[in-house]
Scaffold this active site. Sequence first.
Site, PDB file in Angstrom:
ATOM      1  N   ASP A 174      -1.727  -5.619   8.790  1.00 15.36           N
ATOM      2  CA  ASP A 174      -2.204  -4.670   8.157  1.00 15.36           C
ATOM      3  C   ASP A 174      -3.851  -5.765   8.623  1.00 15.36           C
ATOM      4  OD1 ASP A 174      -3.212  -2.830   7.543  1.00 15.36           O
ATOM      5  OD2 ASP A 174      -1.772  -1.990   7.021  1.00 15.36           O
ATOM      6  N   TRP A 182       0.937  -1.391   0.234  1.00 17.82           N
ATOM      7  CA  TRP A 182      -0.038   0.132  -0.101  1.00 17.82           C
ATOM      8  C   TRP A 182       0.854   1.207  -0.033  1.00 17.82           C
ATOM      9  CZ3 TRP A 182      -2.262   2.706   5.057  1.00 17.82           C
ATOM     10  CH2 TRP A 182      -2.821   3.607   4.457  1.00 17.82           C
ATOM     11  N   LYS A 221     -13.830  -0.329   6.127  1.00 15.48           N
ATOM     12  CA  LYS A 221     -14.596  -1.325   4.345  1.00 15.48           C
ATOM     13  C   LYS A 221     -15.623  -2.094   4.383  1.00 15.48           C
ATOM     14  CE  LYS A 221     -10.293   0.239   1.827  1.00 15.48           C
ATOM     15  NZ  LYS A 221      -9.696   1.750   3.019  1.00 15.48           N
TER      16      LYS A 221
END
Length: 398
Positions: free
Chosen positions: A212, A131, A247
Amino acid sequence: MIFTQVELAAADPILGLTDAFKADKRTDKVNLGVGIYKNEAGLTPILKSVKQAEEILLATEKSKSYLGMEGVEAYNSAVQGLLFGADHEIIKNKRALTAQAPGGTGSLRVAAEFLMRNTESKTIWVSNPTWANHQNIFKSAGLSIEQYRYYKAETHGKDFDAMVADLKMAKTGDLVLLHGCCHNPTGIDLTEAEWHVMAKLCLDNGLVPLFDFAYQGFGTGVDEDAQGLRIVASQVPELIIANSFSKNFGLYNERIGAVTVVADTESNAVKAFSQVKSTIRGNYSNPPAHGALIVSTILADAELKLLWETELTEMRERIAKMRTLFVETLKSEGVSQDFSFISSQNGMFSFSGLTKEQVAQLKDEHAVYIVGSGRISVAGMTKENMPVICKAIAAVLA
């Protein structure tokens, strides 16, 4: 005059792309850069389960007083249940402590600052690619960054052997950033057998995993997506998890995440967590309540939890359908290049293999915006915009 000395910062590779998209006057533009789920109407909906939880909170909430540094207690307990499963040994033996944090980014930053200030772990290994904001977060906290190979461009797949070889060069006490599921940006995850190899490598070499975990439920299921984390946690005595509900609950602007510290004993967990709270105190002092109360309300109510799981399944299945449709539509547009690997990837993103030059051409000539690395947000695709996207890709590949 001090501000005359300040140089203009480079645009963020993802959020800067969104700014450019907003400024674009073309009516047929498509933004597949930022990781936000869109429904078939092209909207980012508020989940029904979230709306119902908010109605409950509106009727029952009695105070807007400050939270403690660690946030909402019921939320933190619910987070651990999702991460490990309710009956996990780590929870029973109180080896894990959780603090609410502002989104996945805030969770990672708290974890990084805690480690930098209180441990000998000063180097973190991140996947190549990863990311775009990971390096910014860790550098800002003062950590040194090394990379391990993860993606093999020739096959559009994972290079696990290279990953293992690189991490064997890490020193005892080094941190290893692991994507719990739905690897961002590639969408390629480790298998169960590979997670066991990774757990043993961390244990044997004294490496500290930092997970993560931002997409739980967007891969194959809520519990299924926690498989890798649970495998590592069952073998490695110390780890940290930064997770997010942006999300999977659609709570993007509530900035709701958590940082969880797992230690080898309850007493060591308590000591470590005291420093996590000290880090929080010196940063934002205490978190906002609303997002955490939404999540904890849903997870504490059997009917609301079932509704949330149903809605999450619908989102996951829609993304999978878009992957298949994307591959099929590219073929129908006459693209001979094989994009079938897109269908086997997980989560919101796909690593397309498009070059920076092709990405720039998509933006400049066709108003299709994707990240310079070639990462595409499949979650932003719809049946309506699919022809526009695929015609544009066919044009730049011609």
